[in-house]
Design an enzyme around this catalytic site. Structure first.
Site, PDB file in Angstrom:
ATOM      1  CB  SER A  86       4.472  -2.036   4.808  1.00 55.78           C
ATOM      2  OG  SER A  86       4.938  -3.193   4.148  1.00 55.78           O
TER       3      SER A  86
ATOM      4  CG  HIS B 294      -5.443   1.412   6.180  1.00 54.83           C
ATOM      5  ND1 HIS B 294      -6.465   0.513   6.402  1.00 54.83           N
ATOM      6  CD2 HIS B 294      -4.349   0.674   5.879  1.00 54.83           C
ATOM      7  CE1 HIS B 294      -6.012  -0.721   6.234  1.00 54.83           C
ATOM      8  NE2 HIS B 294      -4.730  -0.647   5.920  1.00 54.83           N
TER       9      HIS B 294
END
EC number: 2.7.1.28
Length: 578
Positions: free
Chosen positions: A57, A221
Protein backbone atom coordinates in the site's frame (compact mmCIF):
# COMPACT_ATOMS: atom_id res chain seq x y z
CA UNK A 1 10.88 12.52 14.12
CA UNK A 2 8.18 10.73 12.13
CA UNK A 3 6.05 12.70 9.69
CA UNK A 4 2.43 13.52 10.37
CA UNK A 5 -0.20 11.31 8.71
CA UNK A 6 -3.99 11.26 8.98
CA UNK A 7 -4.51 7.64 10.06
CA UNK A 8 -6.34 5.76 12.78
CA UNK A 9 -3.31 3.60 13.48
CA UNK A 10 -0.05 2.77 11.77
CA UNK A 11 -0.88 -0.92 11.82
CA UNK A 12 -4.35 -0.58 10.37
CA UNK A 13 -3.87 2.17 7.78
CA UNK A 14 -3.54 -0.12 4.74
CA UNK A 15 -6.73 -2.01 5.55
CA UNK A 16 -8.62 1.18 6.40
CA UNK A 17 -7.61 2.78 3.10
CA UNK A 18 -8.74 -0.23 1.06
CA UNK A 19 -12.00 -0.44 3.01
CA UNK A 20 -12.66 3.24 2.35
CA UNK A 21 -12.11 2.86 -1.38
CA UNK A 22 -14.43 -0.16 -1.54
CA UNK A 23 -17.06 1.64 0.57
CA UNK A 24 -17.18 4.46 -1.97
CA UNK A 25 -17.37 2.14 -4.99
CA UNK A 26 -20.35 -0.24 -5.18
CA UNK A 27 -18.67 -2.12 -8.04
CA UNK A 28 -16.12 -3.52 -5.58
CA UNK A 29 -16.17 -5.91 -2.63
CA UNK A 30 -13.69 -6.90 0.06
CA UNK A 31 -12.79 -10.57 0.37
CA UNK A 32 -13.77 -11.56 3.89
CA UNK A 33 -10.76 -12.02 6.16
CA UNK A 34 -8.22 -10.69 3.67
CA UNK A 35 -6.85 -7.37 2.44
CA UNK A 36 -8.24 -8.14 -1.01
CA UNK A 37 -10.61 -6.12 -3.20
CA UNK A 38 -12.52 -7.78 -6.04
CA UNK A 39 -15.07 -6.84 -8.66
CA UNK A 40 -18.55 -7.32 -7.24
CA UNK A 41 -19.72 -8.92 -10.51
CA UNK A 42 -17.32 -11.90 -10.48
CA UNK A 43 -20.06 -14.21 -11.71
CA UNK A 44 -20.19 -12.25 -14.99
CA UNK A 45 -16.58 -13.28 -15.71
CA UNK A 46 -17.31 -16.98 -16.24
CA UNK A 47 -15.23 -18.27 -19.12
CA UNK A 48 -12.94 -15.23 -19.17
CA UNK A 49 -9.44 -14.69 -17.84
CA UNK A 50 -9.18 -12.96 -14.47
CA UNK A 51 -6.45 -10.40 -13.79
CA UNK A 52 -4.99 -9.93 -10.32
CA UNK A 53 -2.34 -7.46 -9.25
CA UNK A 54 -1.22 -5.70 -6.11
CA UNK A 55 1.71 -4.98 -3.89
CA UNK A 56 2.44 -2.74 -0.96
CA UNK A 57 0.00 0.00 0.00
CA UNK A 58 1.04 3.64 -0.24
CA UNK A 59 0.95 3.76 -4.05
CA UNK A 60 -2.70 4.72 -4.37
CA UNK A 61 -4.69 4.78 -6.56
CA UNK A 62 -2.61 1.75 -7.59
CA UNK A 63 -3.76 -0.84 -7.58
CA UNK A 64 -7.38 -0.85 -6.36
CA UNK A 65 -8.25 2.18 -8.48
CA UNK A 66 -7.73 0.07 -11.58
CA UNK A 67 -10.23 -2.66 -10.73
CA UNK A 68 -13.12 -2.71 -13.15
CA UNK A 69 -14.51 -3.99 -16.39
CA UNK A 70 -11.75 -3.82 -18.96
CA UNK A 71 -8.98 -3.75 -16.36
CA UNK A 72 -8.25 -5.69 -13.16
CA UNK A 73 -10.47 -8.30 -11.56
CA UNK A 74 -8.99 -7.69 -8.14
CA UNK A 75 -5.99 -6.61 -6.10
CA UNK A 76 -4.14 -7.84 -3.05
CA UNK A 77 -2.79 -5.10 -0.79
CA UNK A 78 0.17 -5.45 1.52
CA UNK A 79 1.03 -3.17 4.39
CA UNK A 80 2.56 0.17 3.40
CA UNK A 81 5.50 -0.55 1.08
CA UNK A 82 5.34 -4.26 1.98
CA UNK A 83 4.48 -7.22 -0.24
CA UNK A 84 1.09 -8.87 0.27
CA UNK A 85 0.95 -12.12 2.22
CA UNK A 86 1.03 -15.38 0.27
CA UNK A 87 -2.20 -16.47 1.94
CA UNK A 88 -4.03 -13.35 0.77
CA UNK A 89 -2.79 -13.79 -2.81
CA UNK A 90 -3.81 -17.45 -2.82
CA UNK A 91 -7.25 -16.57 -1.42
CA UNK A 92 -7.78 -14.07 -4.24
CA UNK A 93 -6.75 -16.65 -6.86
CA UNK A 94 -9.15 -19.19 -5.36
CA UNK A 95 -11.99 -16.65 -5.24
CA UNK A 96 -11.81 -15.80 -8.93
CA UNK A 97 -11.26 -19.43 -9.90
CA UNK A 98 -14.35 -20.50 -7.96
CA UNK A 99 -16.33 -17.83 -9.82
CA UNK A 100 -15.74 -19.83 -13.01
CA UNK A 101 -13.04 -17.74 -14.66
CA UNK A 102 -10.88 -19.24 -17.42
CA UNK A 103 -7.59 -18.92 -15.57
CA UNK A 104 -5.82 -16.07 -13.78
CA UNK A 105 -2.98 -13.79 -14.83
CA UNK A 106 -0.94 -12.24 -12.02
CA UNK A 107 0.55 -8.85 -12.97
CA UNK A 108 3.44 -8.21 -10.60
CA UNK A 109 5.91 -5.34 -10.24
CA UNK A 110 9.54 -6.44 -10.15
CA UNK A 111 10.39 -6.36 -6.45
CA UNK A 112 11.86 -9.34 -4.64
CA UNK A 113 9.07 -9.66 -2.09
CA UNK A 114 6.34 -9.37 -4.71
CA UNK A 115 7.99 -11.91 -7.01
CA UNK A 116 8.46 -14.39 -4.18
CA UNK A 117 5.02 -14.08 -2.62
CA UNK A 118 3.02 -13.97 -5.85
CA UNK A 119 5.20 -16.75 -7.24
CA UNK A 120 4.68 -18.99 -4.23
CA UNK A 121 0.92 -18.37 -4.27
CA UNK A 122 0.87 -19.21 -7.99
CA UNK A 123 2.69 -22.50 -7.44
CA UNK A 124 0.33 -23.46 -4.64
CA UNK A 125 -2.67 -22.60 -6.81
CA UNK A 126 -1.29 -24.67 -9.67
CA UNK A 127 -0.85 -27.56 -7.28
CA UNK A 128 -4.57 -27.27 -6.60
CA UNK A 129 -5.29 -27.52 -10.31
CA UNK A 130 -5.96 -23.82 -10.88
CA UNK A 131 -4.73 -22.31 -14.16
CA UNK A 132 -2.45 -19.38 -13.25
CA UNK A 133 0.31 -17.46 -15.02
CA UNK A 134 2.43 -14.50 -13.96
CA UNK A 135 4.07 -11.57 -15.75
CA UNK A 136 6.66 -9.45 -13.97
CA UNK A 137 6.80 -5.81 -15.07
CA UNK A 138 10.22 -4.15 -15.25
CA UNK A 139 9.82 -0.67 -16.74
CA UNK A 140 12.36 1.38 -14.75
CA UNK A 141 14.71 3.23 -17.10
CA UNK A 142 16.94 4.68 -14.38
CA UNK A 143 19.95 2.39 -14.23
CA UNK A 144 22.39 2.39 -17.11
CA UNK A 145 23.94 -0.92 -16.02
CA UNK A 146 21.60 -3.82 -15.41
CA UNK A 147 21.61 -5.04 -11.83
CA UNK A 148 21.05 -8.62 -10.74
CA UNK A 149 17.59 -7.79 -9.39
CA UNK A 150 16.59 -6.35 -12.77
CA UNK A 151 14.62 -3.20 -13.47
CA UNK A 152 12.04 -2.04 -10.95
CA UNK A 153 8.33 -2.13 -11.69
CA UNK A 154 6.89 1.36 -11.85
CA UNK A 155 3.96 3.26 -13.38
CA UNK A 156 4.19 1.39 -16.68
CA UNK A 157 2.50 -1.46 -14.82
CA UNK A 158 -0.76 0.49 -15.10
CA UNK A 159 -0.59 0.37 -18.90
CA UNK A 160 -0.19 -3.40 -18.71
CA UNK A 161 -3.31 -3.53 -16.51
CA UNK A 162 -5.15 -1.69 -19.27
CA UNK A 163 -3.87 -3.75 -22.19
CA UNK A 164 -4.34 -7.09 -20.43
CA UNK A 165 -7.81 -6.02 -19.29
CA UNK A 166 -8.87 -5.14 -22.81
CA UNK A 167 -7.58 -8.48 -24.13
CA UNK A 168 -9.39 -10.39 -21.39
CA UNK A 169 -12.58 -8.47 -22.15
CA UNK A 170 -12.27 -9.58 -25.78
CA UNK A 171 -12.23 -13.19 -24.58
CA UNK A 172 -8.58 -13.98 -25.33
CA UNK A 173 -7.13 -16.99 -23.53
CA UNK A 174 -4.67 -16.95 -20.65
CA UNK A 175 -1.64 -18.21 -22.55
CA UNK A 176 -2.09 -15.74 -25.41
CA UNK A 177 -2.65 -12.77 -23.08
CA UNK A 178 0.47 -13.71 -21.15
CA UNK A 179 2.57 -13.83 -24.32
CA UNK A 180 1.21 -10.55 -25.69
CA UNK A 181 1.65 -8.47 -22.54
CA UNK A 182 5.14 -9.92 -21.98
CA UNK A 183 6.18 -8.53 -25.37
CA UNK A 184 4.40 -5.20 -24.88
CA UNK A 185 5.98 -4.71 -21.45
CA UNK A 186 9.42 -4.65 -23.07
CA UNK A 187 8.47 -1.47 -24.98
CA UNK A 188 7.72 0.57 -21.85
CA UNK A 189 10.07 2.82 -19.92
CA UNK A 190 9.54 4.93 -16.80
CA UNK A 191 11.75 7.44 -15.02
CA UNK A 192 11.03 9.42 -11.88
CA UNK A 193 12.40 12.59 -10.32
CA UNK A 194 11.58 14.02 -6.92
CA UNK A 195 12.03 17.15 -4.85
CA UNK A 196 11.38 15.39 -1.54
CA UNK A 197 11.38 12.02 0.19
CA UNK A 198 8.36 10.11 1.41
CA UNK A 199 7.73 8.54 4.80
CA UNK A 200 5.91 5.40 5.87
CA UNK A 201 3.37 6.19 8.63
CA UNK A 202 5.13 6.13 11.98
CA UNK A 203 8.64 6.45 10.55
CA UNK A 204 11.07 9.15 9.50
CA UNK A 205 11.46 10.18 5.84
CA UNK A 206 13.26 7.61 3.72
CA UNK A 207 16.03 10.04 2.76
CA UNK A 208 16.92 13.73 2.83
CA UNK A 209 17.23 16.24 0.01
CA UNK A 210 18.57 19.77 0.29
CA UNK A 211 16.17 22.59 -0.54
CA UNK A 212 17.87 23.18 -3.89
CA UNK A 213 18.27 19.51 -4.84
CA UNK A 214 16.25 16.86 -6.63
CA UNK A 215 16.90 13.18 -7.21
CA UNK A 216 16.70 11.50 -10.61
CA UNK A 217 15.67 7.88 -11.06
CA UNK A 218 14.48 7.12 -7.55
CA UNK A 219 12.02 4.33 -6.79
CA UNK A 220 8.45 4.45 -5.54
CA UNK A 221 9.53 3.36 -2.05
CA UNK A 222 12.17 6.05 -1.74
CA UNK A 223 14.98 3.84 -3.06
CA UNK A 224 18.03 5.71 -4.30
CA UNK A 225 18.11 7.01 -7.83
CA UNK A 226 21.02 7.44 -10.20
CA UNK A 227 22.07 10.94 -9.19
CA UNK A 228 21.21 14.16 -7.40
CA UNK A 229 21.16 17.44 -9.26
CA UNK A 230 20.40 21.07 -8.51
CA UNK A 231 16.83 22.23 -8.99
CA UNK A 232 16.35 23.62 -12.50
CA UNK A 233 13.32 24.80 -14.55
CA UNK A 234 10.85 22.14 -15.69
CA UNK A 235 11.94 22.22 -19.34
CA UNK A 236 15.45 21.27 -18.27
CA UNK A 237 14.19 18.57 -15.91
CA UNK A 238 12.05 16.96 -18.59
CA UNK A 239 14.83 17.23 -21.17
CA UNK A 240 17.17 15.45 -18.77
CA UNK A 241 14.58 12.72 -18.15
CA UNK A 242 13.85 12.12 -21.83
CA UNK A 243 17.55 12.11 -22.70
CA UNK A 244 18.22 9.51 -20.01
CA UNK A 245 15.23 7.32 -20.90
CA UNK A 246 16.03 7.18 -24.61
CA UNK A 247 19.85 7.05 -24.50
CA UNK A 248 20.77 3.89 -26.41
CA UNK A 249 23.87 3.43 -24.22
CA UNK A 250 21.52 3.02 -21.25
CA UNK A 251 20.81 -0.72 -20.89
CA UNK A 252 17.31 0.08 -19.57
CA UNK A 253 16.38 2.66 -22.21
CA UNK A 254 13.08 2.64 -24.07
CA UNK A 255 13.69 2.61 -27.86
CA UNK A 256 11.86 5.84 -28.68
CA UNK A 257 13.23 7.86 -31.58
CA UNK A 258 12.08 10.27 -34.27
CA UNK A 259 9.06 8.76 -35.99
CA UNK A 260 8.02 6.72 -32.95
CA UNK A 261 4.44 6.81 -31.69
CA UNK A 262 3.99 6.70 -27.92
CA UNK A 263 1.55 6.80 -25.06
CA UNK A 264 2.80 9.29 -22.46
CA UNK A 265 1.97 9.07 -18.76
CA UNK A 266 2.75 12.03 -16.52
CA UNK A 267 2.36 10.52 -13.07
CA UNK A 268 2.21 12.43 -9.81
CA UNK A 269 4.29 10.62 -7.20
CA UNK A 270 1.98 12.01 -4.55
CA UNK A 271 2.80 15.55 -3.49
CA UNK A 272 2.80 17.67 -6.63
CA UNK A 273 0.05 20.20 -7.33
CA UNK A 274 -2.00 19.95 -10.50
CA UNK A 275 -0.44 23.27 -11.48
CA UNK A 276 2.98 21.60 -11.54
CA UNK A 277 1.63 18.53 -13.35
CA UNK A 278 0.24 20.74 -16.10
CA UNK A 279 3.58 22.49 -16.55
CA UNK A 280 5.40 19.16 -16.72
CA UNK A 281 2.87 17.71 -19.18
CA UNK A 282 3.23 20.74 -21.44
CA UNK A 283 7.01 20.40 -21.41
CA UNK A 284 6.92 16.65 -22.03
CA UNK A 285 4.62 16.94 -25.04
CA UNK A 286 6.51 19.90 -26.54
CA UNK A 287 9.88 18.25 -26.12
CA UNK A 288 8.75 14.86 -27.45
CA UNK A 289 7.17 16.48 -30.50
CA UNK A 290 10.33 18.53 -30.97
CA UNK A 291 12.21 15.23 -31.28
CA UNK A 292 9.84 14.02 -33.97
CA UNK A 293 7.97 11.69 -31.62
CA UNK A 294 4.21 11.40 -32.08
CA UNK A 295 2.31 11.52 -28.80
CA UNK A 296 -0.67 9.32 -29.59
CA UNK A 297 -2.26 9.59 -26.15
CA UNK A 298 -1.33 11.47 -22.97
CA UNK A 299 -2.45 10.60 -19.46
CA UNK A 300 -1.86 13.14 -16.70
CA UNK A 301 -2.68 12.54 -13.05
CA UNK A 302 -1.92 10.36 -10.07
CA UNK A 303 -1.68 6.70 -11.09
CA UNK A 304 1.06 5.16 -8.94
CA UNK A 305 2.18 7.34 -6.06
CA UNK A 306 4.79 7.08 -3.33
CA UNK A 307 2.76 8.48 -0.46
CA UNK A 308 3.50 12.24 -0.23
CA UNK A 309 6.63 12.30 -2.39
CA UNK A 310 6.85 15.62 -4.28
CA UNK A 311 7.88 14.19 -7.59
CA UNK A 312 6.79 12.97 -10.98
CA UNK A 313 7.47 10.02 -13.24
CA UNK A 314 7.25 9.95 -17.01
CA UNK A 315 6.26 6.73 -18.76
CA UNK A 316 6.63 6.11 -22.49
CA UNK A 317 5.07 3.13 -24.23
CA UNK A 318 5.71 2.49 -27.92
CA UNK A 319 2.39 1.90 -29.66
CA UNK A 320 0.88 1.00 -33.00
CA UNK A 321 -2.79 1.15 -34.01
CA UNK A 322 -3.77 -2.30 -32.64
CA UNK A 323 -2.20 -1.46 -29.28
CA UNK A 324 -3.88 1.96 -29.23
CA UNK A 325 -7.24 0.25 -29.63
CA UNK A 326 -6.54 -1.69 -26.44
CA UNK A 327 -5.58 1.53 -24.62
CA UNK A 328 -8.78 3.15 -25.91
CA UNK A 329 -11.03 0.19 -25.01
CA UNK A 330 -13.80 0.96 -22.54
CA UNK A 331 -13.24 0.52 -18.81
CA UNK A 332 -15.09 1.62 -15.70
CA UNK A 333 -12.02 1.48 -13.45
CA UNK A 334 -12.27 4.54 -11.23
CA UNK A 335 -8.67 5.76 -11.54
CA UNK A 336 -8.35 5.37 -15.31
CA UNK A 337 -8.90 8.76 -17.01
CA UNK A 338 -11.54 9.31 -19.66
CA UNK A 339 -9.45 10.16 -22.71
CA UNK A 340 -10.43 11.26 -26.17
CA UNK A 341 -9.56 8.68 -28.81
CA UNK A 342 -7.64 11.32 -30.74
CA UNK A 343 -3.91 11.76 -31.18
CA UNK A 344 -2.36 14.53 -29.11
CA UNK A 345 0.18 15.28 -31.83
CA UNK A 346 -1.34 16.76 -34.96
CA UNK A 347 -4.37 18.22 -33.23
CA UNK A 348 -4.86 21.98 -33.47
CA UNK A 349 -4.59 23.08 -29.84
CA UNK A 350 -5.11 26.80 -30.48
CA UNK A 351 -8.41 28.46 -31.36
CA UNK A 352 -8.27 31.88 -32.99
CA UNK A 353 -9.07 34.77 -30.67
CA UNK A 354 -12.42 36.50 -31.22
CA UNK A 355 -12.35 39.65 -33.32
CA UNK A 356 -12.60 42.98 -31.55
CA UNK A 357 -15.66 45.11 -32.38
CA UNK A 358 -14.91 47.95 -34.79
CA UNK A 359 -14.40 51.33 -33.16
CA UNK A 360 -15.78 54.60 -34.47
CA UNK A 361 -13.01 56.73 -36.06
CA UNK A 362 -13.78 59.73 -33.89
CA UNK A 363 -13.41 57.60 -30.77
CA UNK A 364 -9.90 56.54 -31.62
CA UNK A 365 -8.54 59.91 -32.71
CA UNK A 366 -5.36 60.59 -30.77
CA UNK A 367 -3.28 63.61 -29.88
CA UNK A 368 -4.26 67.13 -28.88
CA UNK A 369 -4.20 68.95 -25.54
CA UNK A 370 -6.55 66.53 -23.78
CA UNK A 371 -4.48 63.57 -24.90
CA UNK A 372 -1.24 65.10 -23.62
CA UNK A 373 -2.84 65.93 -20.29
CA UNK A 374 -4.18 62.39 -19.95
CA UNK A 375 -0.71 61.04 -20.70
CA UNK A 376 0.80 63.17 -17.93
CA UNK A 377 -1.85 61.99 -15.46
CA UNK A 378 -1.39 58.31 -16.31
CA UNK A 379 2.39 58.60 -16.17
CA UNK A 380 2.23 60.18 -12.69
CA UNK A 381 -0.19 57.49 -11.48
CA UNK A 382 2.12 54.78 -12.77
CA UNK A 383 5.23 56.28 -11.15
CA UNK A 384 3.35 56.66 -7.86
CA UNK A 385 2.15 53.05 -7.78
CA UNK A 386 5.57 51.64 -8.67
CA UNK A 387 7.07 53.69 -5.84
CA UNK A 388 4.48 52.30 -3.40
CA UNK A 389 5.04 48.63 -4.33
CA UNK A 390 6.92 47.54 -1.21
CA UNK A 391 4.76 49.63 1.14
CA UNK A 392 1.53 48.16 -0.25
CA UNK A 393 2.95 44.62 -0.11
CA UNK A 394 3.88 45.13 3.54
CA UNK A 395 0.35 46.32 4.36
CA UNK A 396 -1.10 43.35 2.47
CA UNK A 397 0.93 40.71 4.32
CA UNK A 398 -1.15 41.23 7.44
CA UNK A 399 -4.42 40.38 5.76
CA UNK A 400 -3.78 38.93 2.33
CA UNK A 401 -1.10 37.21 0.34
CA UNK A 402 1.30 40.15 0.34
CA UNK A 403 1.05 40.99 -3.34
CA UNK A 404 -1.13 44.11 -3.47
CA UNK A 405 1.87 46.31 -4.25
CA UNK A 406 3.20 43.91 -6.86
CA UNK A 407 -0.23 43.76 -8.50
CA UNK A 408 -0.52 47.55 -8.70
CA UNK A 409 3.08 47.86 -9.88
CA UNK A 410 2.38 45.33 -12.63
CA UNK A 411 -0.60 47.43 -13.73
CA UNK A 412 1.49 50.61 -13.64
CA UNK A 413 4.21 49.11 -15.81
CA UNK A 414 1.60 47.92 -18.29
CA UNK A 415 0.23 51.47 -18.49
CA UNK A 416 3.73 52.86 -19.05
CA UNK A 417 4.24 50.38 -21.86
CA UNK A 418 0.94 51.41 -23.44
CA UNK A 419 1.85 55.11 -23.23
CA UNK A 420 5.10 54.45 -25.10
CA UNK A 421 3.16 53.01 -28.02
CA UNK A 422 1.85 56.45 -29.00
CA UNK A 423 -0.52 59.26 -28.02
CA UNK A 424 -3.56 58.31 -25.98
CA UNK A 425 -7.01 58.73 -27.57
CA UNK A 426 -8.49 62.20 -27.32
CA UNK A 427 -11.76 60.81 -25.98
CA UNK A 428 -11.69 60.22 -22.17
CA UNK A 429 -14.30 57.48 -22.60
CA UNK A 430 -12.01 55.67 -25.01
CA UNK A 431 -9.04 56.09 -22.67
CA UNK A 432 -10.96 54.54 -19.77
CA UNK A 433 -12.22 51.69 -21.97
CA UNK A 434 -8.71 50.90 -23.18
CA UNK A 435 -7.36 51.09 -19.63
CA UNK A 436 -10.06 48.65 -18.56
CA UNK A 437 -8.99 46.10 -21.15
CA UNK A 438 -5.33 46.64 -20.30
CA UNK A 439 -5.80 46.14 -16.55
CA UNK A 440 -8.04 43.11 -16.97
CA UNK A 441 -5.34 41.49 -19.08
CA UNK A 442 -2.17 42.63 -17.31
CA UNK A 443 -3.04 43.41 -13.69
CA UNK A 444 -4.73 40.15 -12.82
CA UNK A 445 -6.36 39.14 -9.56
CA UNK A 446 -9.47 40.63 -8.03
CA UNK A 447 -7.93 44.12 -8.18
CA UNK A 448 -7.64 43.89 -11.96
CA UNK A 449 -11.25 42.78 -12.23
CA UNK A 450 -12.50 45.53 -9.91
CA UNK A 451 -10.59 48.29 -11.68
CA UNK A 452 -11.75 46.84 -14.99
CA UNK A 453 -15.38 46.97 -13.87
CA UNK A 454 -14.97 50.49 -12.52
CA UNK A 455 -13.35 51.88 -15.67
CA UNK A 456 -15.74 50.13 -18.07
CA UNK A 457 -18.76 51.58 -16.29
CA UNK A 458 -17.16 54.98 -15.74
CA UNK A 459 -16.50 55.34 -19.46
CA UNK A 460 -20.20 55.31 -20.35
CA UNK A 461 -21.26 58.78 -19.03
CA UNK A 462 -18.19 60.32 -20.70
CA UNK A 463 -19.25 59.27 -24.19
CA UNK A 464 -21.74 62.13 -24.45
CA UNK A 465 -20.05 64.82 -22.33
CA UNK A 466 -16.70 65.43 -20.67
CA UNK A 467 -17.64 68.34 -18.41
CA UNK A 468 -17.36 68.21 -14.60
CA UNK A 469 -20.90 66.81 -14.03
CA UNK A 470 -20.07 64.00 -16.48
CA UNK A 471 -16.89 63.13 -14.54
CA UNK A 472 -18.89 63.02 -11.29
CA UNK A 473 -21.45 60.77 -13.00
CA UNK A 474 -18.60 58.58 -14.26
CA UNK A 475 -17.38 58.14 -10.69
CA UNK A 476 -20.88 57.17 -9.58
CA UNK A 477 -21.27 54.65 -12.41
CA UNK A 478 -17.91 53.06 -11.66
CA UNK A 479 -18.70 52.66 -7.97
CA UNK A 480 -22.12 51.19 -8.73
CA UNK A 481 -20.57 48.51 -10.96
CA UNK A 482 -17.86 47.78 -8.41
CA UNK A 483 -20.44 47.31 -5.64
CA UNK A 484 -22.74 45.21 -7.81
CA UNK A 485 -20.14 42.59 -8.66
CA UNK A 486 -17.60 42.99 -5.86
CA UNK A 487 -20.25 42.85 -3.11
CA UNK A 488 -18.32 45.39 -1.03
CA UNK A 489 -19.87 48.42 0.66
CA UNK A 490 -18.42 51.50 2.34
CA UNK A 491 -17.01 50.43 5.70
CA UNK A 492 -15.92 46.97 4.52
CA UNK A 493 -12.21 47.89 4.60
CA UNK A 494 -11.56 47.82 0.86
CA UNK A 495 -10.47 50.19 -1.90
CA UNK A 496 -14.13 51.16 -2.14
CA UNK A 497 -13.80 53.16 1.09
CA UNK A 498 -11.37 55.62 -0.52
CA UNK A 499 -13.26 55.75 -3.80
CA UNK A 500 -16.60 56.28 -2.05
CA UNK A 501 -15.26 59.12 0.10
CA UNK A 502 -13.86 60.85 -2.97
CA UNK A 503 -17.10 60.35 -4.89
CA UNK A 504 -19.13 62.10 -2.20
CA UNK A 505 -16.99 65.22 -2.54
CA UNK A 506 -17.11 65.04 -6.35
CA UNK A 507 -20.91 65.40 -6.21
CA UNK A 508 -20.17 69.13 -5.94
CA UNK A 509 -19.10 69.09 -9.59
CA UNK A 510 -22.76 68.63 -10.51
CA UNK A 511 -23.59 72.08 -9.10
CA UNK A 512 -23.55 75.11 -11.44
CA UNK A 513 -20.32 77.07 -11.27
CA UNK A 514 -18.33 74.29 -9.54
CA UNK A 515 -14.54 74.55 -9.86
CA UNK A 516 -12.23 71.68 -10.76
CA UNK A 517 -9.36 71.96 -8.30
CA UNK A 518 -11.08 73.01 -5.03
CA UNK A 519 -13.51 70.11 -5.27
CA UNK A 520 -10.82 67.64 -6.34
CA UNK A 521 -8.59 68.77 -3.46
CA UNK A 522 -11.37 68.00 -0.97
CA UNK A 523 -11.97 64.65 -2.67
CA UNK A 524 -8.29 63.68 -2.34
CA UNK A 525 -8.20 64.61 1.36
CA UNK A 526 -11.39 62.62 1.98
CA UNK A 527 -9.99 59.61 0.13
CA UNK A 528 -6.76 59.71 2.17
CA UNK A 529 -8.67 60.06 5.44
CA UNK A 530 -10.93 57.16 4.47
CA UNK A 531 -7.91 55.01 3.65
CA UNK A 532 -6.34 55.78 7.03
CA UNK A 533 -9.64 55.01 8.77
CA UNK A 534 -9.71 51.48 7.37
CA UNK A 535 -7.15 50.36 9.97
CA UNK A 536 -9.90 50.61 12.59
CA UNK A 537 -12.41 48.62 10.51
CA UNK A 538 -13.37 44.97 10.48
CA UNK A 539 -13.07 43.64 6.93
CA UNK A 540 -16.37 42.78 5.28
CA UNK A 541 -15.12 41.69 1.86
CA UNK A 542 -12.03 40.29 0.19
CA UNK A 543 -9.46 37.93 1.70
CA UNK A 544 -9.06 40.17 4.75
CA UNK A 545 -12.64 39.26 5.76
CA UNK A 546 -11.31 35.85 6.86
CA UNK A 547 -8.78 37.45 9.24
CA UNK A 548 -9.53 38.37 12.85
CA UNK A 549 -10.04 42.13 13.24
CA UNK A 550 -7.47 42.07 16.05
CA UNK A 551 -4.81 41.31 13.45
CA UNK A 552 -5.85 44.19 11.18
CA UNK A 553 -4.03 47.20 12.63
CA UNK A 554 -2.78 48.73 9.36
CA UNK A 555 -4.72 50.56 6.62
CA UNK A 556 -6.15 48.50 3.78
CA UNK A 557 -3.57 48.49 0.95
CA UNK A 558 -6.23 48.74 -1.77
CA UNK A 559 -7.70 51.84 -0.13
CA UNK A 560 -4.22 53.36 0.23
CA UNK A 561 -3.52 52.70 -3.46
CA UNK A 562 -6.82 54.26 -4.56
CA UNK A 563 -6.16 57.39 -2.48
CA UNK A 564 -2.65 57.63 -3.95
CA UNK A 565 -4.10 57.53 -7.46
CA UNK A 566 -6.33 60.52 -6.66
CA UNK A 567 -3.37 62.38 -5.15
CA UNK A 568 -1.34 61.78 -8.34
CA UNK A 569 -4.16 63.15 -10.51
CA UNK A 570 -4.45 66.26 -8.35
CA UNK A 571 -0.70 66.94 -8.44
CA UNK A 572 -0.62 66.89 -12.25
CA UNK A 573 -3.63 69.19 -12.55
CA UNK A 574 -2.23 71.59 -9.94
CA UNK A 575 1.07 71.77 -11.84
CA UNK A 576 -0.79 72.52 -15.06
CA UNK A 577 -2.82 75.27 -13.37
CA UNK A 578 0.22 76.90 -11.77
Amino acid sequence: MSSKKMVNSVEGCAGDALAGFVACNPDLQLLQGYRVALRSDLDSLKGRVALLSGGGSGHEPAHAGFIGKGMLTGVIAGAVFASPAVGSILAAIRAVAQAGTAGTLLIVKNYTGDRLNFGLAMEQAKAEGISVEMVVIEDDSAFTVLKKAGRRGLCGTILIHKVAGALAEEGMGLEEITKKVSVIAKAIGTLGVSLSPCSVPGTKPTFELAADEMELGLGIHGEAGVRRIKLVPVDQIVTLMLDHMTDTSNISHVPVKSGSSVVLMVNNLGGLSFLELGIIADAAIRLLEGRGVKVARALVGTFMSALEMRGVSLTLMLVDEPLLKLIDAETNAKAWPHMSKVSVTGRNRIRAAPTEPAEAPEATAAGGVASKQMTLVLDRISTTLIGLEEHLNALDRAAGDGDCGSTHSRAAKAIQGWLKEGPTPASPAQVLSKLSVLLLEKMGGSSGALYGLFLTAAAQPLKANTDLPAWSAAMDAGLKAMQKYGKAAPGDRTMLDSLWAAAQELQAWKSPGASLLPVLTKAVKSAEAAAEATKNMEAGAGRASYISSAQLDQPDPGAVAAAAIFRAILEVLQTKAA
